[in-house]
Design an enzyme around this catalytic site. Structure first.
Site, PDB file in Angstrom:
ATOM      1  CG  HIS A  39     -33.394   2.715  33.875  1.00 27.95           C
ATOM      2  ND1 HIS A  39     -34.565   3.080  33.935  1.00 27.95           N
ATOM      3  CD2 HIS A  39     -33.397   1.900  32.783  1.00 27.95           C
ATOM      4  CE1 HIS A  39     -35.289   2.680  33.008  1.00 27.95           C
ATOM      5  NE2 HIS A  39     -34.564   1.703  32.282  1.00 27.95           N
ATOM      6  CG  HIS A  44     -34.600  -2.945  32.722  1.00 29.96           C
ATOM      7  ND1 HIS A  44     -35.982  -3.071  32.201  1.00 29.96           N
ATOM      8  CD2 HIS A  44     -34.279  -1.634  32.200  1.00 29.96           C
ATOM      9  CE1 HIS A  44     -36.610  -2.227  31.661  1.00 29.96           C
ATOM     10  NE2 HIS A  44     -35.564  -1.137  31.534  1.00 29.96           N
ATOM     11  CG  HIS A 102     -33.356   2.363  25.266  1.00 29.16           C
ATOM     12  ND1 HIS A 102     -34.654   2.977  24.474  1.00 29.16           N
ATOM     13  CD2 HIS A 102     -33.852   1.845  26.457  1.00 29.16           C
ATOM     14  CE1 HIS A 102     -35.514   2.704  25.475  1.00 29.16           C
ATOM     15  NE2 HIS A 102     -35.160   2.127  26.485  1.00 29.16           N
ATOM     16  CG  ASP A 146     -34.138   4.958  30.046  1.00 26.86           C
ATOM     17  OD1 ASP A 146     -33.573   6.183  30.136  1.00 26.86           O
ATOM     18  OD2 ASP A 146     -35.448   4.496  30.213  1.00 26.86           O
ATOM     19  CG  ASP A 147     -32.408  -0.250  29.201  1.00 31.86           C
ATOM     20  OD1 ASP A 147     -32.761   0.489  30.100  1.00 31.86           O
ATOM     21  OD2 ASP A 147     -33.072  -0.731  28.407  1.00 31.86           O
ATOM     22  CE1 TYR A 189     -39.465  -3.744  30.664  1.00 31.55           C
ATOM     23  CE2 TYR A 189     -39.516  -4.044  33.036  1.00 31.55           C
ATOM     24  CZ  TYR A 189     -38.860  -4.399  31.787  1.00 31.55           C
ATOM     25  OH  TYR A 189     -38.079  -5.454  31.713  1.00 31.55           O
TER      26      TYR A 189
END
Length: 271
Positions: A135, A139, A228, A84-85, A176
């Site tokens: 995603h 965020h 991540h 992720d991210d 989250y």
């Protein structure tokens, strides 16, 4: 080149109208499986792929994904590694390590992270058979956003990835893991299945490569593992955790390969 331009014009024109031209291949054709989004033929994706094959096409050529694999996770010990991210400065090292282990993964990316400095990582993901996921743009917790703000978070990321890599994503992970009926409905509108996780390595909290590798090594067949690619300690842990999963004879798959047919809006995890 002239033939390619004519074909592309016909295809894109067909995608804008209700009637399909006979110049557009049949959506049921097996050879055009790669041009489907949510089970439907997508003229924009097909156009991007056709452009990728034209020598001298103005601008960067779009990556071409390898053909789909025939993997039966009922017979194999499959695990879906997810990141992720990103994409970020460390993503290239992650891709190098995955390539060394012939491992495929799924990258849930933030739209704002796709920049001139990281866009080549996104193209490389496609060409090496990884799956791209949405995603959000920057965020936020999607729960509680207005309908318009929620739509923008997903659509802007869909658009930038398609512009950079010619891919229309079919999966998303809410930041989250926070979701509700409104998020589900918007994901459904955008053709995105919601992908949760079964094993959280907590690499976002514990910046300790040893802990991350140990937790990942405890994966069970069918697990979706959360990591991540923006943390150097995760990059450091990745060779060790892959060595451990190699020893246990795991097969590394994308989330779509693990789950199979995906329903837009629905939330998936193994547990």
């Amino acid at each position: 080149m002239r033939i390619g331009l004519v074909l592309l014009s016909l295809i894109l024109a067909a995608g804008c109208g209700e009637a399909r031209s006979s110049a557009v291949p049949s959506p049921s054709s097996k050879s055009h499986h790669a041009f489907r989004v949510g089970g439907q033929f997508d003229a924009q994706v097909f156009g991007s792929r056709l452009a990728a094959r034209q020598h001298g096409w103005p601008g960067p050529r779009m990556p071409v994904a390898p053909p789909p694999r025939n993997i039966d996770c009922r017979q194999l010990k499959c695990v879906a590694l997810t990141f992720d991210d990103g994409p970020g400065d460390n993503t290239g090292h992650v891709l190098d390590t995955l390539a060394a282990h012939r491992a495929r993964a799924t990258f849930f990316m933030l739209g704002q992270m796709v920049t001139d400095g990281t866009r080549d990582f996104v193209r490389r993901m496609v060409s090496e058979g990884h799956e791209l996921g949405n995603h959000s743009w920057d965020h936020p917790s999607l729960v509680g956003l207005s309908e318009g703000a929620l739509r923008r978070e997903l659509q802007r990321t869909q658009d930038v990835i398609q512009q950079v890599a010619g891919v229309r994503m079919r999966v998303m992970r809410p930041p989250y893991g926070s979701t509700n009926h409104e998020v589900e409905a918007m994901a459904k509108q955008e053709g995105l299945a919601q992908i949760m996780w079964d094993l959280d390595t907590l690499d976002w909290r514990d910046r300790n490569a040893g802990l991350v590798a140990k937790r990942s090594g405890e994966a069970k067949p069918g697990d979706i593992v959360l990591m991540h690619d923006i943390h150097p300690t995760t990059v450091e842990a990745l060779p060790r955790l892959l060595d451990e999963l190699d020893r246990k004879k795991f097969t590394y798959v994308t989330v779509s390969e693990l789950i199979g047919s995906l329903t837009p809006g629905k939330a998936y995890h193994n547990g």
